[in-house]
Design an enzyme around this catalytic site. Structure first.
Site, PDB file in Angstrom:
ATOM      1  N   ASP A 297       0.854  -1.185   0.000  1.00 46.13           N
ATOM      2  CA  ASP A 297       0.000   0.000   0.000  1.00 46.13           C
ATOM      3  C   ASP A 297       0.887   1.230   0.000  1.00 46.13           C
ATOM      4  O   ASP A 297       2.051   1.171   0.404  1.00 46.13           O
ATOM      5  CB  ASP A 297      -0.921   0.010   1.218  1.00 46.13           C
ATOM      6  CG  ASP A 297      -1.926   1.162   1.172  1.00 46.13           C
ATOM      7  OD1 ASP A 297      -2.818   1.105   0.305  1.00 46.13           O
ATOM      8  OD2 ASP A 297      -1.818   2.092   1.972  1.00 46.13           O
ATOM      9  N   SER A 298       0.324   2.354  -0.419  1.00 46.98           N
ATOM     10  CA  SER A 298       1.086   3.597  -0.416  1.00 46.98           C
ATOM     11  C   SER A 298       1.363   4.083   0.999  1.00 46.98           C
ATOM     12  O   SER A 298       2.224   4.941   1.199  1.00 46.98           O
ATOM     13  CB  SER A 298       0.328   4.682  -1.196  1.00 46.98           C
ATOM     14  OG  SER A 298      -0.943   4.900  -0.617  1.00 46.98           O
TER      15      SER A 298
ATOM     16  N   CYS B 149      -4.223  -1.316  -2.319  1.00 46.41           N
ATOM     17  CA  CYS B 149      -4.306   0.138  -2.520  1.00 46.41           C
ATOM     18  C   CYS B 149      -5.162   0.340  -3.760  1.00 46.41           C
ATOM     19  O   CYS B 149      -4.822  -0.166  -4.833  1.00 46.41           O
ATOM     20  CB  CYS B 149      -2.909   0.721  -2.728  1.00 46.41           C
ATOM     21  SG  CYS B 149      -2.851   2.449  -3.235  1.00 46.41           S
TER      22      CYS B 149
ATOM     23  N   GLU C 273      -5.418   9.950   8.719  1.00 46.38           N
ATOM     24  CA  GLU C 273      -3.975   9.928   8.969  1.00 46.38           C
ATOM     25  C   GLU C 273      -3.552  10.960  10.018  1.00 46.38           C
ATOM     26  O   GLU C 273      -2.492  10.826  10.624  1.00 46.38           O
ATOM     27  CB  GLU C 273      -3.204  10.121   7.661  1.00 46.38           C
ATOM     28  CG  GLU C 273      -3.448   8.971   6.694  1.00 46.38           C
ATOM     29  CD  GLU C 273      -2.254   8.627   5.841  1.00 46.38           C
ATOM     30  OE1 GLU C 273      -1.410   9.515   5.616  1.00 46.38           O
ATOM     31  OE2 GLU C 273      -2.161   7.465   5.401  1.00 46.38           O
TER      32      GLU C 273
ATOM     33  N   CYS D 298     -11.518   2.834  -0.656  1.00 44.24           N
ATOM     34  CA  CYS D 298     -10.220   3.271  -0.145  1.00 44.24           C
ATOM     35  C   CYS D 298     -10.017   2.542   1.177  1.00 44.24           C
ATOM     36  O   CYS D 298     -10.941   2.478   2.006  1.00 44.24           O
ATOM     37  CB  CYS D 298     -10.177   4.780   0.060  1.00 44.24           C
ATOM     38  SG  CYS D 298      -8.663   5.350   0.889  1.00 44.24           S
TER      39      CYS D 298
ATOM     40  N   HIS E 203      -8.448   3.294   3.763  1.00 42.52           N
ATOM     41  CA  HIS E 203      -8.500   4.113   4.979  1.00 42.52           C
ATOM     42  C   HIS E 203      -9.925   4.201   5.542  1.00 42.52           C
ATOM     43  O   HIS E 203     -10.112   4.432   6.739  1.00 42.52           O
ATOM     44  CB  HIS E 203      -8.034   5.550   4.698  1.00 42.52           C
ATOM     45  CG  HIS E 203      -6.557   5.714   4.615  1.00 42.52           C
ATOM     46  ND1 HIS E 203      -5.800   5.165   3.608  1.00 42.52           N
ATOM     47  CD2 HIS E 203      -5.687   6.382   5.417  1.00 42.52           C
ATOM     48  CE1 HIS E 203      -4.532   5.495   3.786  1.00 42.52           C
ATOM     49  NE2 HIS E 203      -4.432   6.227   4.875  1.00 42.52           N
TER      50      HIS E 203
END
Length: 273
Positions: A10-11, A73, A158, A192, A194
């Site tokens: 993942d990024s 991702c 984040e 996504c 997240h």
């Protein structure tokens, strides 16, 4: 026969929500997670840059003996996976595999919607790629897909603001914009990795009776089925129950944030790519 861990890329941190579900479903395998935190976010970058970065990370995982890599991702799956599968893998090693998170999700979306209207919530990069529109249409030509970019959701997560009043504001804002497109949407796809950390607030602000799909819970059983159908690859995935984590940026930052996504404390190592 060379064996190695299943690579998960993942990024940044988001792919840990996918790895968490994969480990629950397939606990016996070894896993190596790579977060390219030094170059995150990918969602706002060009197609060429995302492809370049993703390929470099995939090649690093191959050097670590990964025989199978999951691009956990959405942006990398949307903008790099096809090129890597078609152009690069035949030259690197045709026996290895790189899989994404978009197709498994598209394959099951029709089982959940009754109205035939689906909402896809994702980053700018995922939405602009139209990958979900394309993949869902292949599987279910009659389903109408409505997309909504949610550029503030990843920064909220984040920066540990996902439980804040600011999170409520931006979740309500993007859901309102999505449902303005159609009041018939009955299924939401969190496109996504997240976004599972925001799922309680998404449920709170979404209309009653909406089905919300968390990708990790879709990808994990799909991977289990894939390994069952490809025993020649499955036997090359080592089984020691280990979980290792590497990052291209600060290990202390990674370890502090990663526990939010993975659900337990981890210790990472730095790698330069």
């Amino acid at each position: 026969m060379i064996q190695g861990p299943i690579g998960v890329f993942d990024s940044g941190y988001g792919g840990l929500t996918v790895l968490k579900e994969i480990v629950k479903e397939l606990p016996d395998y070894d896993y190596l997670y790579l977060g390219d935190n030094a170059r995150t976010p990918y969602g706002t970058r060009s197609f060429e840059t995302i492809y370049e970065y993703t390929l470099e990370c995939v090649q690093h995982l191959f050097v670590q003996n990964c025989q199978l890599i999951i691009l956990a991702c959405n942006t990398a799956s949307a903008k790099a996976l096809r090129n890597i599968q078609q152009k690069d893998l035949p030259k690197i090693d045709p026996s290895k595999r790189v899989l994404g998170v978009i197709r498994p999700t598209a394959e099951i979306i029709g089982e959940h919607t009754k109205t035939g209207h689906v909402g896809v919530l994702g980053t700018n990069g995922t939405v602009s790629s139209e990958s979900y529109l394309i993949e869902i249409k292949k599987q279910f030509p009659n389903i109408i897909v409505h997309q909504q970019a949610c550029p503030m959701w990843v920064p909220l997560v984040e920066n540990n603001e996902y439980n804040s009043a600011g999170a409520d504001y931006f979740i309500q804002k993007y859901l309102d914009e999505l449902f303005t497109q159609s009041s018939e949407i009955d299924t939401l796809l969190l496109a996504c990795t997240h976004y599972p950390l925001l799922i309680d607030k998404i449920r709170k602000h979404a209309p009653n009776g909406i089905t919300i799909l968390n990708q990790g819970e879709v990808v994990a059983p799909s991977l289990k089925d894939y390994l069952r159908r490809h025993p020649e690859l499955e036997t090359r995935c080592s089984k020691g129950g280990t979980r290792d984590f590497i990052t291209t940026d600060s290990t202390s930052n990674f370890d502090n944030h990663a526990s939010l996504f993975f659900g337990s404390a981890i210790k990472s190592e730095f790698v330069h790519i």
